[in-house]
Design an enzyme around this catalytic site. Structure first.
Site, PDB file in Angstrom:
ATOM      1  N   CYS A   1       3.801  16.683 -12.629  1.00 14.45           N
ATOM      2  CA  CYS A   1       4.841  16.681 -13.272  1.00 14.45           C
ATOM      3  C   CYS A   1       6.005  15.674 -12.827  1.00 14.45           C
ATOM      4  CB  CYS A   1       5.626  18.165 -13.053  1.00 14.45           C
ATOM      5  SG  CYS A   1       6.297  18.467 -11.490  1.00 14.45           S
TER       6      CYS A   1
ATOM      7  N   SER B   1      -3.434  -8.935  10.710  1.00 19.78           N
ATOM      8  CA  SER B   1      -4.338  -8.290   9.649  1.00 19.78           C
ATOM      9  C   SER B   1      -5.740  -9.098   9.524  1.00 19.78           C
ATOM     10  CB  SER B   1      -3.647  -8.713   8.257  1.00 19.78           C
ATOM     11  OG  SER B   1      -4.599  -8.564   7.406  1.00 19.78           O
TER      12      SER B   1
ATOM     13  N   HIS C   1       0.655  -1.300  -0.128  1.00 18.54           N
ATOM     14  CA  HIS C   1       0.114  -0.044   0.076  1.00 18.54           C
ATOM     15  C   HIS C   1       0.757   1.268   0.112  1.00 18.54           C
ATOM     16  CE1 HIS C   1      -3.518  -2.384   1.704  1.00 18.54           C
ATOM     17  NE2 HIS C   1      -3.455  -2.705   0.599  1.00 18.54           N
TER      18      HIS C   1
END
Ligand code: NAD
Length: 253
Positions: A134, A197, A123
């Site tokens: 730019c 997680s 991520h």
């Protein structure tokens, strides 16, 4: 605990010691003991903010001042915390050659700060910024200085467009190189250890399934339940820091 599934740090240590190619996959839960809230636990960020809104490409483009009101203090908060014993244990397992790859969904850089190398950050991370018009690159210090100097808190490039940090936002493409490295690591893993997680966010949520489908084994060290719990060889519902310290202690030096 389903029959045949172990829940001790010693069993996790034995699984890692037997592995030829162990891979660690981490999420926000490995960093909560460092003081960074995760998204889904009680008291997590989800209760205060809707991350899909404040951390989205739409808000970044349509309401940059709101975006930076959320992000600027968060950058300071993330810079002020330190790696905890779980990050340190993962780095030590890599140093010892037991862990061959580290994949993280976190953007906090705490694995690297604990000494881990070649961390696969699916991520992105808070490691500098870039102008999305730019492509001019700036350091994180420069990005923060430009935000602080602006009346609306929006850091701008010399070309006038706003700068963006390296964190992947909702609605933005994931970094292809990191995703490919994560899939490659999962395909080669004979053991995957998931730490902190919920395994609810794709594509990371698919990685344990890849390991299992190729005959590998899965260990999960996460406080809440996950969809993979019944397919684990080791399943530990404890805090990451003390558990990983105990895992290291159970491994031969
Ligand atoms: P999540 O919030 O969905 O799940 C975290 C899991 O960790 C939960 O299951 C919780 O029970 C568990 N947990 C919390 N503290 C723990 C501890 N001390 N020990 C063991 N388990 C613990 O997190 P996720 O799966 O990483 O997905 C959320 C997304 O949020 C990711 O995309 C990530 O990029 C982002 N995020 C990152 C950070 C960070 O960089 N530190 C913080 C918040 C969110």
């Amino acid at each position: 605990m389903p029959r045949g599934v172990s829940d001790s740090p010693e069993a996790l240590a034995a699984l890692l010691a037997e592995a030829d190619h162990a891979v660690v996959l981490t999420g926000a839960g490995i960093s909560t003991e460092s003081g960074i809230p995760d998204f889904r636990s009680a008291g997590g960020l989800w209760e205060t903010y809707d991350p899909m809104k404040v951390a989205s490409m739409n808000t970044f483009m349509d309401d940059p001042a709101l975006f930076w009101r959320f992000h600027r203090p968060r950058i300071d908060m993330l810079g002020a915390v330190d790696p905890n014993p779980a990050h340190e244990a993962v780095a030590e397992l890599q140093r010892r050659g037991i862990v061959k790859a580290i994949i993280t969904q976190n953007i906090d850089r705490l694995h690297s700060r604990a000494g881990a190398v070649d961390v696969i950050e699916v991520h992105g991370s808070l490691d500098g910024g870039r102008c999305i018009r730019c492509s001019h690159a700036v350091s994180m210090d420069e990005l923060c200085a430009r935000s602080d100097a602006a009346d609306d808190g929006v850091p701008r490039c010399n070309c006038g467009f706003q700068l963006k940090s390296g964190v992947v936002l909702f609605g933005e493409q994931l970094p292809m190189e990191a995703i490919e490295a994560a899939y490659d690591a999962a395909e080669r893993a004979d053991v995957m250890l998931v730490i902190g997680s919920s395994l609810q966010v794709t594509p990371v949520s698919q990685l344990p399934g890849i390991v299992l489908s190729r005959g590998g084994r899965l260990a999960i060290l996460t406080e809440s339940e996950t969809d993979y719990d019944h397919r684990c060889t080791v399943r530990i519902h404890q805090k990451a820091g003390p558990t990983m310290t105990a895992v290291l202690a159970a491994l031969p030096g």
